[in-house]
Each structure stands twice: as structure tokens, then as C-alpha cells.
Scaffold this motif. Structure first.
Motif, PDB file in Angstrom:
ATOM      1  N   ASN A   1       3.618   7.100  -3.911  1.00 53.92           N
ATOM      2  CA  ASN A   1       3.633   8.389  -3.228  1.00 53.92           C
ATOM      3  C   ASN A   1       2.194   8.878  -3.115  1.00 53.92           C
ATOM      4  O   ASN A   1       1.522   9.070  -4.128  1.00 53.92           O
ATOM      5  N   SER A   2       1.729   9.073  -1.894  1.00 56.21           N
ATOM      6  CA  SER A   2       0.336   9.480  -1.699  1.00 56.21           C
ATOM      7  C   SER A   2       0.035  10.828  -2.352  1.00 56.21           C
ATOM      8  O   SER A   2      -1.106  11.100  -2.729  1.00 56.21           O
TER       9      SER A   2
ATOM     10  N   ALA B   1       0.840  -1.198   0.000  1.00 55.59           N
ATOM     11  CA  ALA B   1       0.000   0.000   0.000  1.00 55.59           C
ATOM     12  C   ALA B   1       0.876   1.248   0.000  1.00 55.59           C
ATOM     13  O   ALA B   1       1.973   1.262   0.547  1.00 55.59           O
ATOM     14  N   ALA B   2       0.366   2.308  -0.655  1.00 54.63           N
ATOM     15  CA  ALA B   2       1.149   3.535  -0.785  1.00 54.63           C
ATOM     16  C   ALA B   2       1.498   4.096   0.582  1.00 54.63           C
ATOM     17  O   ALA B   2       0.662   4.166   1.483  1.00 54.63           O
ATOM     18  N   GLN B   3       2.732   4.481   0.722  1.00 57.78           N
ATOM     19  CA  GLN B   3       3.209   5.086   1.968  1.00 57.78           C
ATOM     20  C   GLN B   3       3.712   6.499   1.659  1.00 57.78           C
ATOM     21  O   GLN B   3       4.288   6.727   0.604  1.00 57.78           O
ATOM     22  N   PRO B   4       3.496   7.432   2.593  1.00 57.79           N
ATOM     23  CA  PRO B   4       4.055   8.765   2.366  1.00 57.79           C
ATOM     24  C   PRO B   4       5.567   8.675   2.218  1.00 57.79           C
ATOM     25  O   PRO B   4       6.230   7.940   2.943  1.00 57.79           O
TER      26      PRO B   4
ATOM     27  N   TRP C   1       0.923  11.630  -5.202  1.00 56.37           N
ATOM     28  CA  TRP C   1       0.760  11.367  -6.634  1.00 56.37           C
ATOM     29  C   TRP C   1      -0.439  10.469  -6.918  1.00 56.37           C
ATOM     30  O   TRP C   1      -0.520   9.870  -7.985  1.00 56.37           O
ATOM     31  N   ASN C   2      -1.379  10.356  -5.990  1.00 62.26           N
ATOM     32  CA  ASN C   2      -2.430   9.348  -6.161  1.00 62.26           C
ATOM     33  C   ASN C   2      -3.327   9.610  -7.370  1.00 62.26           C
ATOM     34  O   ASN C   2      -3.963   8.686  -7.883  1.00 62.26           O
TER      35      ASN C   2
END
Length: 324
Positions: A54-55, A20-23, A57-58
Motif C-alpha cells: 500500500n503506497s 511493485a507497490a500499487q495503490p 504505508w510506504n
């Protein structure tokens, strides 16, 4: 001749392998992304991963108005209210610095020279920020946008920001009505466009062989870059690099510009790395096309003479048009 280009870069199923995307640390440079896989001992995200790593860039993964797109001419809508685009150079030539950014050939105008566009689908005045070149490793690919599934050797993108509402490009890029991009397909010919010839002649292009190289050009007339036509296609989309903000009005000019085969070869010899690193060609610096979804593609090309129920005739006319 142009052949169909399979734009699939990576199987969608592969994205399931990513956590899952992480900061990401703010120290990480905004340029931490790539167009294609590179073997450098570390992971750098290609387009299918941009929105997952990258959150911030969601939108690259979740957006509903992403660019580029495949322009299917049967889906275009004639809009009689679309006026010609207006280019204002103040009657002056401009200077600019040409860069090898590692991802693009980029020409950035001297801030003292104001170049702006207005009219057409635009409700404001937009100032030229950058001229960016996309190009392929083969002649059948290299443009970000496709036309009825077909790619072109390259695409010039003139990127502008809304100077009426915003102080600079960075502010405009993430704001409503912030960006206007004029896009022109590149085709091959024995003679090149006068403006591109200044950028791509051997004496100039060899000055930016490696990442971070820069070269100053003077006496440029941006009007020379525009094909002789008032016809275009327009739609609402996004910036085509992370963070993929959906703030761009795209204007695709309905005639191409030309470069020579030698100039295209020179572009393919540009490295996306510094001179002390392994050579990796900058070519194929394109994002795959994105779903159109519920958006309209409008044009000021009037197809009424072809008949409303003749999409095949319409497509044929576009084929002739882009050969123009």
C-alpha cells in the motif's frame, strides 16, 4: 529467565517476489494487515510486507525513524534536562471499553474522562486515547521493544495524542509532535498490577474471547498502572502499526508491571477471529524491531557513578533495573 528471541519473521529476500507497490482501493479496510502468517485462503500482509502493499504505508518500509527498537543500553545518553513525567487524571477515576480488535486487547477511555500526560520529554499536553496490550505465545517474547536483545512476556502501551495542537487522534497521528506513547514492560509474578488485574481477571477477560467483543469497565484509576518510578528512556519513533507514521515520542518506563501466569495464559486464549471462524491466538502481536539509524536514545537514569567508560557496568545496572 529471559532468553534471547530471534525476531526475524521473514527472510528479506522474500520481499523481492512481491510486485511493485500499487495503490489499494479506498474501499479496502485499513485493518488489512497482520502480525503473522495465517492460512485463510487469501494473502494478508505480515510486517515485512506492510510498506510494499500500500503506497500510503510506504513509511513502514522506507522510514528512518521506525518503532519498535532494540534498546542497547550502551548507546543510551544521560540527559539531565529530562524532568519527571506528569500524569493528570483530574483526581477522578475513569470508565473505558475493553475490546478484542482481532489484533490487540484495547482499552479506550470514555471521552468524558480526561487523562493526560505532560512534562518529561514532551513540550505539549497529550490526551490518553488507548491502552494496548502486546503479548507472546511464550514467556521470552511478547514485547515490541527489546532490551539488549531480550524480549519480555508482554508490553503495555498507553497511546496519547497532542491535544494542544490537534482536534483528535486521527489528525495528530499524521502530524508533527502528534503522538506520545508510554510503554511498560510486562513480567510474570504471583501477584498482578492492580490496573491490569481489573482487565485480566477471569470474569473480565472471558468477555472478549473473540474479535469485535467488547466489555465496559468502570472506576479505573490509570495511576495504578504506572510503576513507582520517575525514571524512563525516551526516543523519537513511529506508530508500530500501518501506516507507521513517524510522529511518536516513546517513553519507556524503567520498571515493569506484573501479571500472573494464569492471566498470561488467559490472554493467549483470546482469538483474533470471530467465533464462527477457526481459532487463531492473538499472541505474538508484535512488530519486529527496526533500525535505530541516527537517532539518540535519551534517559534520565544517571550512570555517572558507574564511570563513563564502563558500558558493561551500565548494562548490568539496567538488568537489575528492569528486574525492579
Amino acid at each position: 529467565s529471559i532468553t534471547l528471541w530471534d525476531i526475524s519473521i521473514i527472510s528479506p529476500s522474500l520481499s523481492l517476489c512481491l510486485p511493485a507497490a500499487q495503490p489499494i482501493s479506498s474501499k479496502l479496510h485499513e485493518g488489512w494487515w497482520a502480525y503473522k502468517d495465517v492460512v485463510q485462503g487469501s494473502f494478508v500482509p505480515v510486517p515485512s510486507f506492510w510498506g510494499l502493499v500500500n503506497s500510503a504505508w510506504n513509511l513502514c518500509a522506507m522510514g528512518k525513524r521506525q518503532s519498535p527498537i532494540d534498546i542497547e543500553t550502551s548507546h543510551m545518553i544521560f540527559d539531565p534536562h529530562l524532568t519527571p513525567l506528569r500524569l493528570n487524571t483530574g483526581g477522578r477515576r475513569m470508565g473505558g471499553t475493553m475490546y478484542n480488535t482481532g489484533k490487540h486487547v484495547s482499552l479506550r477511555p470514555d471521552k468524558a474522562h480526561l487523562v493526560n500526560i505532560s512534562g518529561g520529554p514532551l513540550g505539549y499536553s497529550y490526551r490518553l486515547e488507548e491502552v494496548r496490550l502486546h503479548f507472546g505465545s511464550e514467556d521470552a517474547q511478547g514485547s515490541e521493544h527489546l532490551l539488549n536483545g531480550q524480549g519480555f512476556p508482554g508490553e503495555v502501551q498507553l497511546i496519547h495524542y497532542n491535544q494542544d495542537l490537534y482536534a483528535n487522534y486521527s489528525e495528530a497521528a499524521k502530524s508533527p509532535h502528534g503522538i506520545a506513547v508510554v510503554s511498560i514492560f510486562i513480567k510474570l509474578s504471583e501477584n498482578s498490577n492492580a490496573f491490569l488485574n481489573r482487565m485480566l481477571n477471569r470474569d473480565t477477560i472471558t468477555r472478549i474471547n473473540y474479535k469485535h467483543d467488547a466489555f465496559l469497565l468502570m472506576g479505573l484509576n490509570i495511576a495504578d498502572l504506572y510503576p513507582d518510578t520517575t525514571r524512563y528512556i525516551t526516543y523519537e519513533g513511529s506508530i508500530t502499526i500501518p501506516p507507521c507514521y513517524e510522529t511518536s515520542t516513546w517513553i519507556l518506563i524503567n520498571k515493569p508491571v506484573y501479571v500472573t501466569q494464569m492471566q498470561m495464559h488467559s490472554l493467549r486464549l483470546l482469538s483474533q477471529n470471530e467465533p464462527y471462524k477457526i481459532f487463531l491466538s492473538m499472541s505474538d502481536n508484535t512488530r519486529p524491531t527496526q533500525p535505530l539509524l541516527q537517532r539518540c536514545i535519551r534517559t534520565n537514569i544517571n550512570f555517572s557513578k558507574q564511570g563513563r567508560d564502563c558500558p558493561n557496568n551500565r548494562a548490568l545496572q539496567i538488568d537489575r533495573w528492569i528486574d525492579g
